[in-house]
Design an enzyme around this catalytic site. Structure first.
Site, PDB file in Angstrom:
ATOM      1  N   ARG A 202      29.339 -30.722 -22.571  1.00 42.39           N
ATOM      2  CA  ARG A 202      29.376 -29.262 -22.399  1.00 42.39           C
ATOM      3  C   ARG A 202      29.720 -28.933 -20.936  1.00 42.39           C
ATOM      4  O   ARG A 202      29.167 -29.503 -20.007  1.00 42.39           O
ATOM      5  CB  ARG A 202      28.024 -28.667 -22.767  1.00 42.39           C
ATOM      6  CG  ARG A 202      27.928 -27.141 -22.584  1.00 42.39           C
ATOM      7  CD  ARG A 202      27.203 -26.782 -21.319  1.00 42.39           C
ATOM      8  NE  ARG A 202      27.080 -25.344 -21.115  1.00 42.39           N
ATOM      9  CZ  ARG A 202      26.705 -24.800 -19.963  1.00 42.39           C
ATOM     10  NH1 ARG A 202      26.413 -25.565 -18.927  1.00 42.39           N
ATOM     11  NH2 ARG A 202      26.627 -23.502 -19.842  1.00 42.39           N
TER      12      ARG A 202
ATOM     13  N   THR B 127      25.440 -17.850 -10.928  1.00 38.93           N
ATOM     14  CA  THR B 127      24.489 -18.734 -11.590  1.00 38.93           C
ATOM     15  C   THR B 127      23.924 -18.019 -12.805  1.00 38.93           C
ATOM     16  O   THR B 127      23.685 -16.818 -12.760  1.00 38.93           O
ATOM     17  CB  THR B 127      23.349 -19.165 -10.652  1.00 38.93           C
ATOM     18  OG1 THR B 127      22.370 -19.889 -11.419  1.00 38.93           O
ATOM     19  CG2 THR B 127      22.659 -17.994  -9.976  1.00 38.93           C
ATOM     20  N   GLY B 128      23.749 -18.749 -13.879  1.00 37.29           N
ATOM     21  CA  GLY B 128      23.210 -18.135 -15.090  1.00 37.29           C
ATOM     22  C   GLY B 128      23.785 -18.822 -16.315  1.00 37.29           C
ATOM     23  O   GLY B 128      24.407 -19.880 -16.196  1.00 37.29           O
TER      24      GLY B 128
ATOM     25  N   GLY C  44      26.117 -20.024 -18.511  1.00 30.99           N
ATOM     26  CA  GLY C  44      27.544 -20.164 -18.208  1.00 30.99           C
ATOM     27  C   GLY C  44      28.478 -19.601 -19.263  1.00 30.99           C
ATOM     28  O   GLY C  44      29.563 -19.096 -18.931  1.00 30.99           O
TER      29      GLY C  44
ATOM     30  N   GLY D 191      30.107 -25.686 -18.242  1.00 33.11           N
ATOM     31  CA  GLY D 191      29.781 -24.269 -18.087  1.00 33.11           C
ATOM     32  C   GLY D 191      30.802 -23.525 -17.252  1.00 33.11           C
ATOM     33  O   GLY D 191      31.965 -23.924 -17.129  1.00 33.11           O
ATOM     34  N   ASP D 192      30.355 -22.451 -16.666  1.00 36.13           N
ATOM     35  CA  ASP D 192      31.245 -21.572 -15.889  1.00 36.13           C
ATOM     36  C   ASP D 192      31.523 -22.091 -14.485  1.00 36.13           C
ATOM     37  O   ASP D 192      32.496 -21.674 -13.845  1.00 36.13           O
ATOM     38  CB  ASP D 192      30.605 -20.185 -15.768  1.00 36.13           C
ATOM     39  CG  ASP D 192      29.244 -20.268 -15.048  1.00 36.13           C
ATOM     40  OD1 ASP D 192      28.419 -21.138 -15.424  1.00 36.13           O
ATOM     41  OD2 ASP D 192      29.019 -19.486 -14.117  1.00 36.13           O
TER      42      ASP D 192
ATOM     43  N   THR E 243      21.754 -23.594 -10.616  1.00 35.51           N
ATOM     44  CA  THR E 243      23.047 -23.914 -10.004  1.00 35.51           C
ATOM     45  C   THR E 243      22.857 -23.655  -8.525  1.00 35.51           C
ATOM     46  O   THR E 243      21.918 -22.966  -8.142  1.00 35.51           O
ATOM     47  CB  THR E 243      24.157 -22.989 -10.574  1.00 35.51           C
ATOM     48  OG1 THR E 243      24.525 -23.436 -11.864  1.00 35.51           O
ATOM     49  CG2 THR E 243      25.418 -22.963  -9.731  1.00 35.51           C
TER      50      THR E 243
HETATM   51  N1  ASP Z   1      25.922 -21.542 -14.807  1.00 38.20           N
HETATM   52  C1  ASP Z   1      25.388 -22.842 -15.047  1.00 38.20           C
HETATM   53  C2  ASP Z   1      25.960 -23.402 -16.307  1.00 38.20           C
HETATM   54  O1  ASP Z   1      26.025 -22.683 -17.290  1.00 38.20           O
HETATM   55  C3  ASP Z   1      23.911 -22.874 -15.114  1.00 38.20           C
HETATM   56  C4  ASP Z   1      23.200 -21.966 -14.157  1.00 38.20           C
HETATM   57  O2  ASP Z   1      23.770 -21.486 -13.215  1.00 38.20           O
HETATM   58  O3  ASP Z   1      22.013 -21.722 -14.307  1.00 38.20           O
HETATM   59  O4  ASP Z   1      26.308 -24.548 -16.339  1.00 38.20           O
END
Ligand code: ASP
Length: 304
Positions: A202, A225-226, A228, A204-205, A174
């Protein structure tokens, strides 16, 4: 966990950005490290130029994220992760410290999803729009592109590897930026292609205010980031805000405590960038690495 804690600059302005915490940086060649560092630095300079010209934190985070979306290296805009159908479905959000927010999800035709999120915030009565049509994007005066614009060969190959089971299906990334301007206003912007091979539709966050993105003047601006799902379940950005506002934590304590209490138990990897009311900056991640850029003692530092 890795935590970088930077004291406020003399004029109180601050900018920090990330390029995702899901990259396999250990596998990058020295040349690739340099390419990522150059991409991060370019984005940092774009945002910094806005702040140096007395521009707003909102404009600064948009300028930085635009560069990262345009770069094929990062998982946002062109070069975004592809879903299981091989298509890019993009999410983005923006929040001004004044309390207003805008977001878009499952974007397929806006070249820069962050600008679409800003349009939602500034020119609609809504906060979150899903799959804005090409007509609406054009009406906003934004650039419309074909779906193919976002797809790179590297992402196609990565998707094949994930679908063949040769790479764990949690490959992600992200981009995001948080800033404090000379007037003391804060802003946060976040943009993503999501997780490689994710189910069509889908979300995410990243476009969920309070999960992947949050800003409140006088308290904090956060971009995440991570994985989500964990960031949504833990309402990570708002949790950091709440620990500062109601718990009396320092910025680093709020970020670290939130990762320990909400991400670690969910076995979710990721990272957070945050700027506090005074311009202090924290970069933290429980993932092995995180792409990021910030300034220390007047010099731009990039993490790759
Ligand atoms: N947070 C993002 C998602 O889940 C992906 C990411 O940040 O790596 O869509």
């Amino acid at each position: 966990m890795h935590v970088i804690d930077i004291t406020p600059s003399a004029n109180g302005t601050a900018l920090v950005l990330h390029g995702g915490a899901g990259g396999r940086t250990a596998e990058l060649t020295p040349d690739e490290h340099r390419e990522y560092a150059a991409g991060l630095e370019l984005a940092y300079r774009a945002g910094r130029a806005v702040l140096d010209a007395q521009g707003s934190a909102l404009d600064a985070v948009c300028a930085a994220v635009e560069q990262l979306e345009d770069s094929p290296l990062f998982n946002a805009g062109r070069g975004a992760a592809l879903n299981a159908q091989g298509e890019a479905e993009l999410d983005a959000s923006i929040m001004s410290g004044t309390g207003r927010a805008g977001a878009v999800a499952a974007v397929r035709r806006a070249k820069n999803p962050i600008f679409a999120a800003r349009q939602v915030m500034e020119n609609t009565p809504h906060v979150l729009l899903v799959a804005p049509s090409p007509e609406l994007i054009a009406e906003w005066g934004l650039q419309v592109v074909d779906a193919e614009y976002f797809v790179t060969d590297a992402r196609r190959r990565q998707l094949e590897t994930v679908l063949a089971g040769r790479l764990e299906p949690t490959c992600h990334g992200t981009v995001g930026a948080v800033a404090r301007d000379t007037a003391g206003h804060l802003a946060a912007a976040t943009s993503t292609g999501g997780i490689v091979g994710q189910h069509e539709g889908r979300i995410g966050d990243t476009p969920i205010i309070g999960a992947g993105n949050y800003a409140r003047d006088g308290i904090v601006a956060v971009s995440c980031t991570g994985i989500g799902e964990a960031f949504m379940e833990g309402v990570i950005s708002h949790e950091i805000y709440a620990r500062l506002r109601y718990g009396g934590a320092s910025l680093a304590e709020a970020v670290r405590g939130t990762i320990v209490d909400e991400l670690d138990p969910r076995a979710a990897d990721g990272g957070v960038i945050a700027v506090g009311a005074d311009g202090a900056v924290v970069v933290a991640h429980n993932s092995t690495s995180m792409f990021a850029a910030y300034e220390r003692d007047g010099a731009i530092v990039t993490l790759t």
